[in-house]
Write an enzyme that holds these catalytic residues in place. Structure first.
Site, PDB file in Angstrom:
ATOM      1  N   SER A  30     -37.642 -16.990  26.450  1.00 13.66           N
ATOM      2  CA  SER A  30     -37.131 -16.377  27.624  1.00 13.66           C
ATOM      3  C   SER A  30     -35.898 -17.031  28.184  1.00 13.66           C
ATOM      4  O   SER A  30     -36.180 -18.334  28.712  1.00 13.66           O
ATOM      5  CB  SER A  30     -37.959 -15.874  28.704  1.00 13.66           C
ATOM      6  OG  SER A  30     -39.147 -15.136  28.304  1.00 13.66           O
ATOM      7  N   HIS A  60     -34.531 -11.940  26.249  1.00  9.65           N
ATOM      8  CA  HIS A  60     -34.262 -12.291  25.189  1.00  9.65           C
ATOM      9  C   HIS A  60     -32.939 -11.606  24.644  1.00  9.65           C
ATOM     10  O   HIS A  60     -32.426 -10.831  24.850  1.00  9.65           O
ATOM     11  CB  HIS A  60     -35.379 -11.915  24.427  1.00  9.65           C
ATOM     12  CG  HIS A  60     -36.863 -12.713  24.591  1.00  9.65           C
ATOM     13  ND1 HIS A  60     -37.194 -13.613  23.618  1.00  9.65           N
ATOM     14  CD2 HIS A  60     -37.568 -12.724  25.535  1.00  9.65           C
ATOM     15  CE1 HIS A  60     -38.402 -14.146  24.145  1.00  9.65           C
ATOM     16  NE2 HIS A  60     -38.482 -13.749  25.264  1.00  9.65           N
ATOM     17  N   HIS A  82     -44.049 -10.965  21.004  1.00  8.07           N
ATOM     18  CA  HIS A  82     -45.213 -11.650  21.578  1.00  8.07           C
ATOM     19  C   HIS A  82     -46.412 -10.721  21.236  1.00  8.07           C
ATOM     20  O   HIS A  82     -46.386  -9.571  21.216  1.00  8.07           O
ATOM     21  CB  HIS A  82     -45.239 -11.821  23.141  1.00  8.07           C
ATOM     22  CG  HIS A  82     -43.933 -12.481  23.476  1.00  8.07           C
ATOM     23  ND1 HIS A  82     -42.878 -11.591  23.601  1.00  8.07           N
ATOM     24  CD2 HIS A  82     -43.741 -13.536  23.997  1.00  8.07           C
ATOM     25  CE1 HIS A  82     -41.679 -12.547  24.116  1.00  8.07           C
ATOM     26  NE2 HIS A  82     -42.338 -13.850  24.348  1.00  8.07           N
ATOM     27  N   TYR A  84     -48.755  -9.665  23.225  1.00  3.63           N
ATOM     28  CA  TYR A  84     -49.086  -8.959  24.208  1.00  3.63           C
ATOM     29  C   TYR A  84     -48.055  -7.636  24.051  1.00  3.63           C
ATOM     30  O   TYR A  84     -48.489  -6.311  24.913  1.00  3.63           O
ATOM     31  CB  TYR A  84     -48.773  -9.470  25.663  1.00  3.63           C
ATOM     32  CG  TYR A  84     -47.470 -10.036  26.026  1.00  3.63           C
ATOM     33  CD1 TYR A  84     -46.503  -9.083  26.286  1.00  3.63           C
ATOM     34  CD2 TYR A  84     -47.171 -11.320  25.980  1.00  3.63           C
ATOM     35  CE1 TYR A  84     -45.205  -9.524  26.529  1.00  3.63           C
ATOM     36  CE2 TYR A  84     -45.936 -11.679  26.311  1.00  3.63           C
ATOM     37  CZ  TYR A  84     -44.848 -10.857  26.596  1.00  3.63           C
ATOM     38  OH  TYR A  84     -43.668 -11.215  27.001  1.00  3.63           O
ATOM     39  N   GLU A  85     -47.393  -7.583  23.341  1.00  2.00           N
ATOM     40  CA  GLU A  85     -46.234  -6.247  23.103  1.00  2.00           C
ATOM     41  C   GLU A  85     -46.869  -5.374  22.277  1.00  2.00           C
ATOM     42  O   GLU A  85     -46.807  -4.056  22.396  1.00  2.00           O
ATOM     43  CB  GLU A  85     -44.794  -7.003  22.731  1.00  2.00           C
ATOM     44  CG  GLU A  85     -44.148  -7.552  23.529  1.00  2.00           C
ATOM     45  CD  GLU A  85     -42.865  -8.147  23.046  1.00  2.00           C
ATOM     46  OE1 GLU A  85     -42.072  -7.170  22.499  1.00  2.00           O
ATOM     47  OE2 GLU A  85     -42.755  -9.338  22.594  1.00  2.00           O
ATOM     48  N   ALA A 112     -40.418 -20.628  27.588  1.00  4.17           N
ATOM     49  CA  ALA A 112     -40.523 -20.934  29.062  1.00  4.17           C
ATOM     50  C   ALA A 112     -42.017 -21.047  29.497  1.00  4.17           C
ATOM     51  O   ALA A 112     -42.903 -20.231  28.764  1.00  4.17           O
ATOM     52  CB  ALA A 112     -39.877 -19.621  29.794  1.00  4.17           C
ATOM     53  N   MET A 207     -47.168 -17.690  27.181  1.00  8.66           N
ATOM     54  CA  MET A 207     -47.677 -16.478  26.206  1.00  8.66           C
ATOM     55  C   MET A 207     -47.050 -16.579  24.755  1.00  8.66           C
ATOM     56  O   MET A 207     -47.091 -15.260  24.351  1.00  8.66           O
ATOM     57  CB  MET A 207     -47.151 -15.309  27.079  1.00  8.66           C
ATOM     58  CG  MET A 207     -47.641 -15.279  28.592  1.00  8.66           C
ATOM     59  SD  MET A 207     -47.118 -13.709  29.416  1.00  8.66           S
ATOM     60  CE  MET A 207     -47.628 -14.281  31.216  1.00  8.66           C
ATOM     61  N   SER A 208     -46.564 -17.535  24.292  1.00 12.26           N
ATOM     62  CA  SER A 208     -46.029 -17.399  22.875  1.00 12.26           C
ATOM     63  C   SER A 208     -46.225 -18.726  22.310  1.00 12.26           C
ATOM     64  O   SER A 208     -47.184 -19.486  22.246  1.00 12.26           O
ATOM     65  CB  SER A 208     -44.333 -17.160  23.153  1.00 12.26           C
ATOM     66  OG  SER A 208     -43.789 -18.251  23.736  1.00 12.26           O
ATOM     67  N   ASN A 231     -41.891 -22.760  36.244  1.00 15.03           N
ATOM     68  CA  ASN A 231     -42.640 -22.537  37.834  1.00 15.03           C
ATOM     69  C   ASN A 231     -43.971 -23.557  37.527  1.00 15.03           C
ATOM     70  O   ASN A 231     -44.042 -23.976  36.377  1.00 15.03           O
ATOM     71  CB  ASN A 231     -42.932 -21.168  37.589  1.00 15.03           C
ATOM     72  CG  ASN A 231     -43.849 -20.525  36.460  1.00 15.03           C
ATOM     73  OD1 ASN A 231     -43.065 -20.257  35.464  1.00 15.03           O
ATOM     74  ND2 ASN A 231     -45.024 -20.476  36.436  1.00 15.03           N
ATOM     75  N   HIS A 243     -41.588 -12.337  36.031  1.00 17.53           N
ATOM     76  CA  HIS A 243     -40.811 -12.487  34.810  1.00 17.53           C
ATOM     77  C   HIS A 243     -39.248 -12.710  35.492  1.00 17.53           C
ATOM     78  O   HIS A 243     -38.702 -13.449  34.795  1.00 17.53           O
ATOM     79  CB  HIS A 243     -40.902 -11.242  33.974  1.00 17.53           C
ATOM     80  CG  HIS A 243     -40.295 -11.273  32.747  1.00 17.53           C
ATOM     81  ND1 HIS A 243     -40.452 -12.389  31.719  1.00 17.53           N
ATOM     82  CD2 HIS A 243     -39.316 -10.747  32.173  1.00 17.53           C
ATOM     83  CE1 HIS A 243     -39.604 -12.510  30.928  1.00 17.53           C
ATOM     84  NE2 HIS A 243     -38.863 -11.098  31.099  1.00 17.53           N
TER      85      HIS A 243
END
Ligand code: HPA
Length: 272
Positions: A30, A60, A82, A84-85, A112, A207-208, A231, A243
């Protein structure tokens, strides 16, 4: 291990970009997609590569660019899919099979991530030493061959990690070292989850990357990965996590990441 679909895609990419095998595959996380523009080569939209992710996550750059960066042949994936997609843990399997079919030997993944360590603040970079698969998922579930039993010790290649650390030192960039936890997303973690995974030994969360690393090791690729910290993880600072914030903060680390990768390619990477 490499599907007919991946072999065919690799042939069509070679028709457009030439047959020379990339030495490295790079996956851009990201807010890091601009590095794809720096490659002197042929860019192919994911939309023109049947089966490639639609890269529906903003921030992306859904292109594969095959060409030279610092004189080294690379294949840069400007975006990733990902879990989650789609609910598919193996969402990046086809692109990674294609990378292998193109003849690459090494995958460098970037992402990220949120930090759990005060000494790894936003804007810092963290070289992954290891990971914790906190999602409980595995991209090789359903794989029938015995190759599915992939050993994960030193999944993050010690030699490549040392070369990346040396590249960072040579550029006077502070590259931290730590353990990345994969949390499935797309919701962010709760403060209680962050406290739990920090106690378990994680330094950063995202998340990746983890499913890609498992798939890449399955395919026999050597692997390294770098997080850009956008963060402090949930509950560790007053700043709201979003995001939008990730995308806004990623460029802080991206410039340093580009310097490290360029130096690594120039000095440490084997010549194409
Ligand atoms: N958690 C999960 N993924 C992330 C974070 C986070 O805090 N920051 C950037 N990606």
């Amino acid at each position: 291990m490499i599907s007919d679909q991946a072999s065919e895609l690799a042939r069509s990419i070679q028709d457009r970009a030439g047959n020379a095998p990339p030495v490295y595959g790079l996956i851009l996380g990201s807010g890091l997609g601009h590095l794809a523009e720096a490659v002197d080569g042929v860019a192919i939209d994911y939309a023109d590569l049947p089966g490639f992710p639609h890269a529906g996550v903003s921030g992306h750059n859904p292109k594969l660019v095959v060409g030279d960066l610092e004189g080294i042949r690379v294949a840069v994936f400007g975006g990733r899919a990902h879990y989650y997609e789609s609910g598919r843990g193996d969402a990046m399997r086809l692109p990674l099979e294609v990378l292998k079919a193109l003849g690459a030997g090494v995958l460098i993944a970037t992402n990220a991530a949120g930090s759990m360590r005060a000494d790894i603040p936003p804007g810092d970079l963290m070289l992954l030493r290891d990971h914790i698969n906190f999602s409980g998922l595995n991209p090789l579930i359903g794989e029938a061959s015995d190759a599915r039993f992939v050993p994960m010790k030193d999944a993050y290649d010690p030699e490549i990690r040392a070369a990346l650390a040396a590249a960072a030192a040579a550029e006077a960039i502070d590259l931290k070292d730590g353990v990345y936890a994969w949390y499935s997303g797309p919701s962010f973690e709760t403060p209680a989850e962050i406290r739990a995974i920090h106690m378990l030994g994680a330094d950063a969360v995202g998340m990746s990357t983890v499913p890609e690393v498992i798939l890449a090791r399955f395919l026999g690729l050597r692997v390294a990965a770098i997080s850009t910290i956008t963060n402090m993880a949930a509950g560790l600072s007053d700043e709201a996590i979003s995001h939008e914030h990730t995308k806004a903060m990623a460029p802080l680390g991206a410039a340093k990441l580009e310097k490290i990768l360029r130096h690594f390619l120039r000095e440490s990477g084997p010549k194409a």
